[in-house]
Structure formats: C-alpha cells, structure tokens
Scaffold this motif. Structure first.
Motif, PDB file in Angstrom:
ATOM      1  N   ALA A  20       0.825  -1.210   0.000  1.00 43.97           N
ATOM      2  CA  ALA A  20       0.000   0.000   0.000  1.00 43.97           C
ATOM      3  C   ALA A  20       0.856   1.256   0.000  1.00 43.97           C
ATOM      4  O   ALA A  20       0.609   2.214  -0.753  1.00 43.97           O
ATOM      5  CB  ALA A  20      -0.933  -0.010   1.206  1.00 43.97           C
ATOM      6  N   VAL A  21       1.889   1.271   0.844  1.00 44.94           N
ATOM      7  CA  VAL A  21       2.769   2.444   0.918  1.00 44.94           C
ATOM      8  C   VAL A  21       3.576   2.584  -0.369  1.00 44.94           C
ATOM      9  O   VAL A  21       3.807   3.704  -0.843  1.00 44.94           O
ATOM     10  CB  VAL A  21       3.690   2.345   2.143  1.00 44.94           C
ATOM     11  CG1 VAL A  21       4.685   3.500   2.169  1.00 44.94           C
ATOM     12  CG2 VAL A  21       2.867   2.340   3.421  1.00 44.94           C
ATOM     13  N   TRP A  22       3.992   1.461  -0.940  1.00 46.17           N
ATOM     14  CA  TRP A  22       4.703   1.508  -2.224  1.00 46.17           C
ATOM     15  C   TRP A  22       3.837   2.188  -3.292  1.00 46.17           C
ATOM     16  O   TRP A  22       4.312   3.050  -4.042  1.00 46.17           O
ATOM     17  CB  TRP A  22       5.068   0.093  -2.652  1.00 46.17           C
ATOM     18  CG  TRP A  22       5.565  -0.013  -4.065  1.00 46.17           C
ATOM     19  CD1 TRP A  22       6.790   0.308  -4.546  1.00 46.17           C
ATOM     20  CD2 TRP A  22       4.804  -0.455  -5.196  1.00 46.17           C
ATOM     21  NE1 TRP A  22       6.853   0.095  -5.896  1.00 46.17           N
ATOM     22  CE2 TRP A  22       5.650  -0.378  -6.327  1.00 46.17           C
ATOM     23  CE3 TRP A  22       3.491  -0.912  -5.358  1.00 46.17           C
ATOM     24  CZ2 TRP A  22       5.215  -0.731  -7.606  1.00 46.17           C
ATOM     25  CZ3 TRP A  22       3.054  -1.271  -6.627  1.00 46.17           C
ATOM     26  CH2 TRP A  22       3.924  -1.178  -7.730  1.00 46.17           C
ATOM     27  N   LEU A  23       2.563   1.829  -3.354  1.00 47.90           N
ATOM     28  CA  LEU A  23       1.649   2.480  -4.312  1.00 47.90           C
ATOM     29  C   LEU A  23       1.475   3.951  -3.968  1.00 47.90           C
ATOM     30  O   LEU A  23       1.447   4.818  -4.862  1.00 47.90           O
ATOM     31  CB  LEU A  23       0.300   1.764  -4.293  1.00 47.90           C
ATOM     32  CG  LEU A  23      -0.812   2.418  -5.124  1.00 47.90           C
ATOM     33  CD1 LEU A  23      -0.463   2.407  -6.610  1.00 47.90           C
ATOM     34  CD2 LEU A  23      -2.151   1.715  -4.883  1.00 47.90           C
ATOM     35  N   MET A  24       1.388   4.258  -2.686  1.00 45.48           N
ATOM     36  CA  MET A  24       1.147   5.638  -2.248  1.00 45.48           C
ATOM     37  C   MET A  24       2.276   6.570  -2.691  1.00 45.48           C
ATOM     38  O   MET A  24       2.028   7.759  -2.983  1.00 45.48           O
ATOM     39  CB  MET A  24       1.003   5.666  -0.724  1.00 45.48           C
ATOM     40  CG  MET A  24       0.640   7.032  -0.170  1.00 45.48           C
ATOM     41  SD  MET A  24       0.336   6.982   1.613  1.00 45.48           S
ATOM     42  CE  MET A  24      -1.265   6.174   1.630  1.00 45.48           C
ATOM     43  N   ILE A  58      -7.870   0.844  -4.203  1.00 44.37           N
ATOM     44  CA  ILE A  58      -6.985  -0.107  -4.888  1.00 44.37           C
ATOM     45  C   ILE A  58      -6.420  -1.117  -3.895  1.00 44.37           C
ATOM     46  O   ILE A  58      -6.315  -2.311  -4.183  1.00 44.37           O
ATOM     47  CB  ILE A  58      -5.844   0.642  -5.615  1.00 44.37           C
ATOM     48  CG1 ILE A  58      -6.416   1.492  -6.750  1.00 44.37           C
ATOM     49  CG2 ILE A  58      -4.821  -0.344  -6.172  1.00 44.37           C
ATOM     50  CD1 ILE A  58      -5.390   2.345  -7.474  1.00 44.37           C
ATOM     51  N   VAL A  59      -6.084  -0.621  -2.698  1.00 46.48           N
ATOM     52  CA  VAL A  59      -5.536  -1.523  -1.686  1.00 46.48           C
ATOM     53  C   VAL A  59      -6.591  -2.520  -1.216  1.00 46.48           C
ATOM     54  O   VAL A  59      -6.335  -3.724  -1.111  1.00 46.48           O
ATOM     55  CB  VAL A  59      -4.976  -0.724  -0.497  1.00 46.48           C
ATOM     56  CG1 VAL A  59      -4.608  -1.654   0.656  1.00 46.48           C
ATOM     57  CG2 VAL A  59      -3.748   0.067  -0.925  1.00 46.48           C
ATOM     58  N   LEU A  60      -7.813  -2.035  -0.939  1.00 46.19           N
ATOM     59  CA  LEU A  60      -8.874  -2.918  -0.444  1.00 46.19           C
ATOM     60  C   LEU A  60      -9.322  -3.946  -1.479  1.00 46.19           C
ATOM     61  O   LEU A  60      -9.692  -5.069  -1.141  1.00 46.19           O
ATOM     62  CB  LEU A  60     -10.076  -2.086   0.013  1.00 46.19           C
ATOM     63  CG  LEU A  60      -9.866  -1.236   1.282  1.00 46.19           C
ATOM     64  CD1 LEU A  60     -11.065  -0.342   1.528  1.00 46.19           C
ATOM     65  CD2 LEU A  60      -9.617  -2.128   2.494  1.00 46.19           C
ATOM     66  N   ILE A  61      -9.257  -3.556  -2.754  1.00 42.88           N
ATOM     67  CA  ILE A  61      -9.747  -4.445  -3.807  1.00 42.88           C
ATOM     68  C   ILE A  61      -8.640  -5.338  -4.371  1.00 42.88           C
ATOM     69  O   ILE A  61      -8.869  -6.510  -4.672  1.00 42.88           O
ATOM     70  CB  ILE A  61     -10.389  -3.612  -4.945  1.00 42.88           C
ATOM     71  CG1 ILE A  61     -11.629  -2.877  -4.411  1.00 42.88           C
ATOM     72  CG2 ILE A  61     -10.772  -4.489  -6.131  1.00 42.88           C
ATOM     73  CD1 ILE A  61     -12.178  -1.830  -5.366  1.00 42.88           C
ATOM     74  N   VAL A  62      -7.416  -4.786  -4.516  1.00 41.04           N
ATOM     75  CA  VAL A  62      -6.357  -5.529  -5.221  1.00 41.04           C
ATOM     76  C   VAL A  62      -5.145  -5.830  -4.334  1.00 41.04           C
ATOM     77  O   VAL A  62      -4.844  -6.991  -4.047  1.00 41.04           O
ATOM     78  CB  VAL A  62      -5.896  -4.753  -6.480  1.00 41.04           C
ATOM     79  CG1 VAL A  62      -4.809  -5.551  -7.215  1.00 41.04           C
ATOM     80  CG2 VAL A  62      -7.064  -4.479  -7.400  1.00 41.04           C
ATOM     81  N   LEU A  63      -4.433  -4.778  -3.904  1.00 40.80           N
ATOM     82  CA  LEU A  63      -3.139  -4.987  -3.251  1.00 40.80           C
ATOM     83  C   LEU A  63      -3.252  -5.664  -1.896  1.00 40.80           C
ATOM     84  O   LEU A  63      -2.410  -6.495  -1.537  1.00 40.80           O
ATOM     85  CB  LEU A  63      -2.404  -3.649  -3.115  1.00 40.80           C
ATOM     86  CG  LEU A  63      -1.915  -2.999  -4.411  1.00 40.80           C
ATOM     87  CD1 LEU A  63      -1.112  -1.744  -4.110  1.00 40.80           C
ATOM     88  CD2 LEU A  63      -1.081  -3.977  -5.224  1.00 40.80           C
TER      89      LEU A  63
END
Length: 618
Positions: free
Chosen positions: A215-219, A250-255
C-alpha cells in the motif's frame, strides 16, 4: 567515552547531521544512509573507543556499538536536525537496495515486537507460578502484548513511508483503514461487499505485514501524481485527499488481498518445513549464519520472520539457528584464546568470546573466526549440529532479539521445554566447535627460528624471506597494483577472505599467475579460483559487486579442472561496459588459504604488467 562524546565523534566523522539521509539502530548497530559518502571516515570510526567495528553492508553504513547503541543514536539526533531522505549519492546494486529497504522498514519496529514478545514470556512464567489466566491483571497485560502484533500494519506503514519517501501520516491513515472496526465487522459478518461494483475481498489485516508495505509503495507514486496535478492554491487539501481516494480502494480491492495471499504462501511454506523437515532450516541457519551476516543477506528473511510472528506467535526460521551460531562464535574465540601464545590476541579473543555468548558476534567474527578458514568451518559445523538438534526438538523463538545467553527469555513460551532444548542445542554447538577448533581449526604459526632466512632481500619490499618457502605470485592483469586496504569492499579491505593485493586493470585480459589448476570458474564468471602446483589457493575477483551482472560482459576461456601455465589466458571482460554500468573493475588477487602460510609479502604500489611479480607467499 560516554554516549554524548561518542555520538559527537561519530557525527563529525560521518560529515555532520546534514549529511545523514537516514538514521536508526537495531539491537547492537547504528545504521545510517549518507547523502555524500565521500565525507565519511570509516577507518577513524573503527578506532573510536566504544566502537566494536564498522562496515558498509547492504548499501548502509553500520557502526557496531553494542547494547548502548540506542543511547548513542538518541544523542546524535539531539545534536542536529537530521533531514531524512530516501536518496543517497551512492549507486547500490539491486540486491543491496532491497536489503536496505528491508532493514529500514523492519528495524524500527523490532523494539515494539520485542517488548510484546517479552511480556508474553513474562505472562507464561507467571502462569507457571500460579497466576490465573482469567484474572484482570493477566487479561490487561495480555492485550497490551497483543497490541504490538495487532497494530503491526500501522507501525510498518510509518517506517515504510519514511524509507520509501511519502507522507508518513497518510501511510499511517492507510494502516488505520485496514484495521478500522467497521471493516473488521464486515470481515466477521462474511457477507459479500462491493465498491462501485467491484468485489472487496474480506481479509483480516490485523498483524499482517505484506499488504501495508504494498500500500505504501503504491502511495509513493500516487502522491507524486497528486502533487503534479494539484493547483498550488488548493494543493494543501487536494493532494492528500486525492492520494487517499485513489490508494484506499486499490488496496482494499487488489493490493491488500494480494499481499494477504503472499503472506499466506510464506506462512504455508514455513509451516510445511516446520512440520515435515523441522531440522532442515535451523541446521542450515546454524551453519551459514556467519556468511549471511557477513554479506547482509540475513535481512532478506525479515518479511518471513514478521509474517511468522503475526501468524503463529513464534518463528523457527532464524532464531534457533542464529542462537546456536552465536554461541559457536564464542566457543571458537575462547578456544583460540586458550591456544594462542600472542598475549594481545589472547586478550582480544577472550573479550570477543564473552560478547559472542551474549549475542554480539561481530568482534569474534571479524577479529578471530574469519581470519582463519578452518576456525570458521569449525563454527559452521558446530552451528549446523546444534541447529539440527534444535530443529528436531521444535525449538522456536517467540519474539525478536539478539540471540544469546542474556536473551534466552525470548525462547520462553507455552512449551516449558522449548528453552531447555534451546540450551541443549547451544551446548552441542559449543562443544563441537570448541573441539574442532582445538584439534583442527587453529594452529598458530611458529616463527621463532623455524624458518631459514635468505640473506638476500625481496626486490620489492626489502624484507628478508624464507629460502625454502618463497612462492612468487605474478600479476594476472596489466594495470596499477594497490593495497587491499584501498579496495572499496570491506571483505577485501579487512582481509577477511585472505591476504593479497589488488590491481586496477588497464585492459580486460586475465591471465594465469602461476602454473596450476583451475579449481572453479563461477557461474557469473566474475571470480576464478586457482590452485598452484605448490598448493597456493588463489581467488581472482574481477570488479566489485559485478556478480549482479550475471555473467554479462565476461568471456571465460577455461573451465573447472583445466590445467594452466603462467601467462595462459583465463578470462576476458569488457572493462568500459562494466564501468559504464556503474561498477568498479578493480581486481583483488587473494590467497584464500592464507592461514596455511607464514606471511604474504606485498610489493610496492605502482604500475605492473601481466606476468610481473605481485606479491610473495612465505
């Protein structure tokens, strides 16, 4: 030297607080990334009173201080504003960069995990002495300990953001989203949940590790995007709002589900190994822990350890093996202290043995065991044997901590025999290592009149050399010969792998430095192992960190087992291409069985041609 004075000296020698990009500490080491690495004086840092050693590992400078390290770290932070950044002017290999990320993310949260685990261990002891598990005191302390594991995603969110370079408070908010009571109620209910028509997988993220890091990587990337598109007048509120609105779904659905799946796979593999071949991993860890620590590869296991703690409440991957390995380092150091006739070395080895038993192995490793290959092998064999027993008995570690005699409580848990078997595995490792070191590992060279000296002097150094044991090693490459201490790699500079000399190559041709046998050509072709007809075992290492090229730009002209004559072509490499890729091409030439000889006499620095004398083995 007190904490303040030591911190002040270190700060001066690393280029001041303004040169520190990141600063943290683990149980025994001060860890820092620097903005300008040319400003650090590592040799002077090693000489400071209170510093046990210093090295650059996995892209990070590590200063070994011991259990007082947190106090020194605090003093450094008080002395100047440290503007932490994820940037450094030094290009590191991909593997080093990955190890650096693991270390920087997980090291700051280890104290919380350790505290939680130790409280759990204290509760187990209290129950053994009669405390009621239903009492309010037990219940309160139990949820205090559980908090350290349950809120692990929040803590990892903060440390991940500090390392990867995004707003740490938005990252913490993301960790809170994953643990929010409303979401956990949805998970408990089990009814299907959709967001804009897309299914939200119901996962319990309490104590999870991988999802929040993803999540943090995406953020990091979303925050940069939001910063670019947000007009300046409204950037203050538009940037963080866009970041969360994009990242959270995106985090709740995928990552999140993906990270949970990865964590499940890690836990499943760990469980399989523990249940089917419980002896294997502790045995391998016990045997190879010195090499893992030396290369910094032990950091690669941190995600596995954290996942195991959060899933099972214990880990059996590294703790049992590393405990035995540390005790074996102490056993070898004590044995060397008893056998050596050198008073100064005896004192050094004795002190290193004590600190190794307490869990701090760097003084023993760098000062004693790695200097002698057979001693190191004794440590590895003893560690493997003790680790094998620990694995068979199912020894586990309930929380993080530097494994040693002082930290045995981290092996206290629901199974009262766990710590007993841990002690027995240590005893097995200690005894085997001590006996092997005594009878096989350490034989101090005798120098008093045993070797006849030639009245002539070595042409390069002016030193007298033994008449009967003078073996000249010739340069395998054209260029400029330099001392190993100037090589930008701790393993060579500290002569950990053995003594010898290095050559800054003028071209890309490596030739045989003597008549002998090609023992090995590494798969990546950057290392050639040779054995001379007199028995000298030589390693020619082409470049620094060039293993990461995986053989690119190298052409081997020999194979394992080939017999060669001095001057035969062994290897060609594209010097310009390797340097353009960001790697140094210096060629260390190392006698790996240095301990079998009286001395290695190096020549003066300067120009050298292939086939000219490089150093002399006595």
């Amino acid at each position: 030297m007190n904490h303040y004075e030591l911190a002040k000296e270190i700060l001066v020698l690393v280029g001041g607080s303004e040169n520190i990009a990141q600063l943290n500490n683990c149980a025994t080491r001060l860890r820092m990334n620097l903005k300008d690495e040319s400003k650090i004086d590592l040799n002077k840092i090693k000489e400071l009173k209170g510093v046990l050693g210093a090295a650059k590992k996995s892209g990070q400078y590590q200063i070994i201080i011991g259990t007082d390290v947190s106090n020194v770290c605090d003093e450094i932070r008080k002395m100047g504003q440290i503007t932490e950044s994820s940037e450094s002017n030094q290009k590191n290999g991909k593997l080093d960069a990955l190890m650096d990320i693991f270390a920087s993310i997980f090291t700051p949260v280890i104290p919380a995990i350790t505290a939680a685990g130790m409280i759990k261990a204290i509760l187990v002891i209290c129950v053994l002495f009669g405390m009621n598990k239903e009492s309010q005191v037990y219940t309160i302390f139990n949820f205090i300990a559980d908090a350290g594991f349950y809120f692990l995603p929040v803590m990892l969110a903060f440390s991940s953001a500090k390392k990867l370079g995004c707003n740490p408070y938005l990252a913490v908010m993301m960790g809170g989203i994953l643990l929010h009571p409303s979401f956990t109620k949805m998970v408990s209910a089990g009814d299907p949940v959709f967001f804009l028509g897309l299914p939200v997988k119901l996962v319990n993220y309490g104590s999870s590790v991988i999802p929040i890091i993803l999540a943090v990587w995406l953020m990091v990337y979303v925050e940069r995007f939001a910063d670019k598109i947000s007009p300046k007048p409204v950037k203050f509120f538009m940037k963080p709002t866009l970041t969360i609105l994009i990242v959270a779904p995106i985090v709740l659905i995928v990552l999140g589900p993906l990270g949970s799946y990865v964590g499940t796979v890690i836990a499943t593999v760990t469980d399989f190994l523990n249940s089917r071949v419980s002896w294997l991993v502790p045995m391998l860890m016990g045997a190879f822990m010195p090499l893992l620590v030396l290369t910094g590869m032990h950091w690669s296991f941190l995600p596995i350890l954290m996942t195991s703690y959060s899933t099972y409440g214990y880990e059996a991957v590294m703790g049992p093996g590393s405990l035995v390995s540390n005790i074996c380092q102490g056993a070898a150091a004590f044995c060397v202290a008893l056998k050596t006739k050198d008073r100064q070395f005896k004192q050094q080895a004795s002190s290193a043995g004590i600190t190794a038993l307490m869990g701090i192995t760097e003084p023993a490793m760098y000062g004693v065991t790695i200097k002698y290959r057979k001693v190191l092998l004794s440590v590895m064999l003893g560690g493997g044997a003790g680790g094998f027993y620990a694995g068979l008995m199912g020894v586990v570690r309930y929380t993080s901590g530097t494994p040693g005699l002082l930290s045995l409580p981290i092996f206290i848990g629901d199974n009262p025999m766990n710590v007993i078997h841990a002690l027995i595995s240590c005893l097995i490792g200690f005894c085997i290592t001590f006996v092997l070191t005594w009878f096989y590992g350490f034989n101090e060279p005798e120098t008093g009149g045993a070797v006849e000296l030639d009245k002539s002097k070595d042409t390069d150094t002016g030193k007298q050399v033994p008449k009967s044991k003078k073996i000249i090693i010739y340069s395998p490459v054209n260029g400029r010969k330099v001392k190993l201490s100037k090589v930008n790699d701790e393993t060579f500079a500290k002569e950990i792998a053995g003594k010898g000399m290095a050559v800054e190559p003028a071209d890309g041709r490596i030739t045989a430095p003597f008549d002998g046998e090609v023992v090995t050509v590494f798969r990546t072709k950057h290392v050639i192992g040779l054995r001379s007809s007199e028995g000298v075992e030589l390693m020619i290492h082409i470049g620094i960190d060039t293993v990461e090229l995986d053989g690119k730009y190298f052409t081997a002209h020999v194979e394992d087992g080939d017999m060669v004559k001095a001057g035969d072509l062994l290897m060609e490499f594209d010097k310009q291409a390797i340097e353009a890729a960001g790697y140094e091409t210096v060629v260390p030439v190392i006698v790996t069985n240095t301990g079998s000889y009286l001395d290695i006499i190096t020549s003066e620095e300067g120009a050298v041609e292939s086939g000219q004398p490089l150093f002399t083995v006595l």
